[in-house]
Design an enzyme around this catalytic site. Structure first.
Site, PDB file in Angstrom:
ATOM      1  CE  LYS A 187      -4.006 -16.139   2.653  1.00 55.02           C
ATOM      2  NZ  LYS A 187      -5.315 -15.934   1.659  1.00 55.02           N
TER       3      LYS A 187
ATOM      4  NE  ARG B  95     -10.057 -14.340  -4.672  1.00 57.04           N
ATOM      5  CZ  ARG B  95      -9.388 -14.088  -3.351  1.00 57.04           C
ATOM      6  NH1 ARG B  95      -9.223 -12.863  -2.933  1.00 57.04           N
ATOM      7  NH2 ARG B  95      -9.494 -15.081  -2.588  1.00 57.04           N
TER       8      ARG B  95
ATOM      9  CE1 TYR C 118      10.706  14.488   4.245  1.00 58.12           C
ATOM     10  CE2 TYR C 118       9.246  12.456   4.957  1.00 58.12           C
ATOM     11  CZ  TYR C 118      10.597  13.216   4.412  1.00 58.12           C
ATOM     12  OH  TYR C 118      11.842  12.504   4.356  1.00 58.12           O
TER      13      TYR C 118
ATOM     14  CG  MET D 238      11.107   4.012   3.907  1.00 54.98           C
ATOM     15  SD  MET D 238      12.506   4.101   2.760  1.00 54.98           S
ATOM     16  CE  MET D 238      11.401   4.559   1.366  1.00 54.98           C
TER      17      MET D 238
END
Length: 380
Positions: A34, A132, A265, A313
């Site tokens: 998956k 679940r 940053y 990013m």
């Protein structure tokens, strides 16, 4: 390397992991591919696992199952996470077993069978404590009863009964014994209703390797297939698993800076002494978790060097001290140790980010090229 970064996927490592796990379990294995094979490439991983002896493939959606079939992979496959309005007909026509957890889904499968005139293979999932998917309490006998009705009518064959574990990566956890007992009772109810499944499966990677009671007929192998020890070992560990992915890139900028220089940053990092900073073209859009900034390391210039400042990013900054680093120098973000190289592992990256290796591997972004190796040669 034409892309700014690449993930090298060692298919021989995948095959080796299948053989190593089978030597422990003595059972058939379902290779869970998956999420595009945990970011490694589902089709190529599936083929490598099957060649090494896996007998089943596991996915979670119609899309994932059809991608295998469209690539010519015909091995037994189960898909287990669906909405009630999914196209079960195409799964049936493609010979994919359907994991069923509710009567709503079972009825939808039966409706598809009626329209097609083709029987369906289903595997009923019991909820044994994960809360679940899966049927629990009174819902389980009802699901079993409906499945047996449809089976008698000839439209559905219940090939399997299965469940999933809560914390098998914690050896000795009391919940594991409770779940096994609950599963055995669910299996008793199914058989008492007249079902005779060919496959009974409960174990995931951790349980397959450490809890013999959970193995039954088949073990579903996810993270261990990709060479990650489910108990947190950073190397092959006691089970001889080998990491299948190496994430690497190259330095794209280098600058010498004085003490007191802010980095990225914030800045959340200020240099304490004169140093050299190397810029890497990888950021959180490529799978480097922002939360790992200030803790993570990479392999550069023959040693581990820290990532400093916030991961952005598209890029991050590495403090290389006084190493003679140049633009274009190779960098290993994570991967197995080779020769005199000891890069960080994906397990370490997960710890630095406060997550699990699964999230790191599946988070490697689409901008990162995948190169698949077999016998250390690239495969198409």
């Amino acid at each position: 390397m034409s892309a700014l970064a690449e993930a090298l996927v060692d298919l021989d490592a995948v095959a080796s992991n299948v053989r190593a796990i089978t030597s422990v379990t003595g059972t058939s294995l379902m290779a869970v591919v998956k999420a595009d094979g945990f970011g490694h490439g589902a089709v190529r991983v599936a083929r490598a696992a099957l060649r090494a002896g896996a007998t089943w493939l596991g996915v979670t959606s119609v899309t994932e199952a059809l991608a295998l079939r469209d690539a010519g992979v015909t091995a037994p496959t189960m898909s287990w996470l669906h909405g009630p309005n999914d196209d079960f007909g195409i799964l049936i026509k493609s010979g994919v077993d359907i994991g069923v957890s509710t009567t709503t889904h079972l009825h939808a499968v039966a409706d598809a069978v009626h329209l097609l005139g083709v029987p369906a293979m289903v595997q009923l999932k019991a909820d044994t404590g994960l809360s679940r998917n899966g049927a629990a309490g009174d819902d389980w006998p009802e699901l079993v009863a409906w499945a047996r009705k449809y089976e008698r009518e000839g439209g559905i064959r219940v090939r399997g009964v299965w469940s999933h574990l809560v914390d098998a990566d914690l050896p000795g956890a009391p919940e594991l014994s409770r779940q096994v007992a609950t599963f055995e009772e669910a299996l008793r109810i199914a058989r008492s209703a007249g079902l005779d499944p060919d496959l009974v499966h409960l174990a995931n990677s951790a349980a397959a390797l450490s809890a013999p009671r959970t193995r039954f007929d088949l073990c579903r192998i996810g993270i261990a297939l990709y060479g990650v020890d489910p108990f947190g070992a950073t190397g092959p560990g006691e089970f001889g698993l080998h990491a299948a992915m190496t994430l690497r890139t190259n330095v794209i900028n280098v600058k010498r800076v004085p003490a007191g220089t802010g980095v990225s940053y914030g800045p959340e990092h200020v240099t304490g002494a004169p140093t050299t900073l190397a810029l890497l073209p990888l950021g959180y859009a490529d799978g480097l978790p922002r939360a790992a900034g200030g803790r993570a390391e990479v392999w550069l210039g023959g040693r581990r060097c820290p990532i400093v400042g916030r991961i952005a990013m598209d890029q991050c900054v590495v403090d290389v001290g006084d190493l003679p680093v140049a633009i274009g120098d190779p960098v290993v973000v994570f991967g197995p140790a080779e020769g005199d190289q000891s890069p960080p592992t994906v397990v370490e990256w997960a710890r630095w980010a406060g997550t699990n290796p699964h999230e790191i591997l599946t988070g490697i972004g689409a901008r990162v090229a995948r190169d698949h190796l077999h016998g250390r040669a690239r495969t198409s």
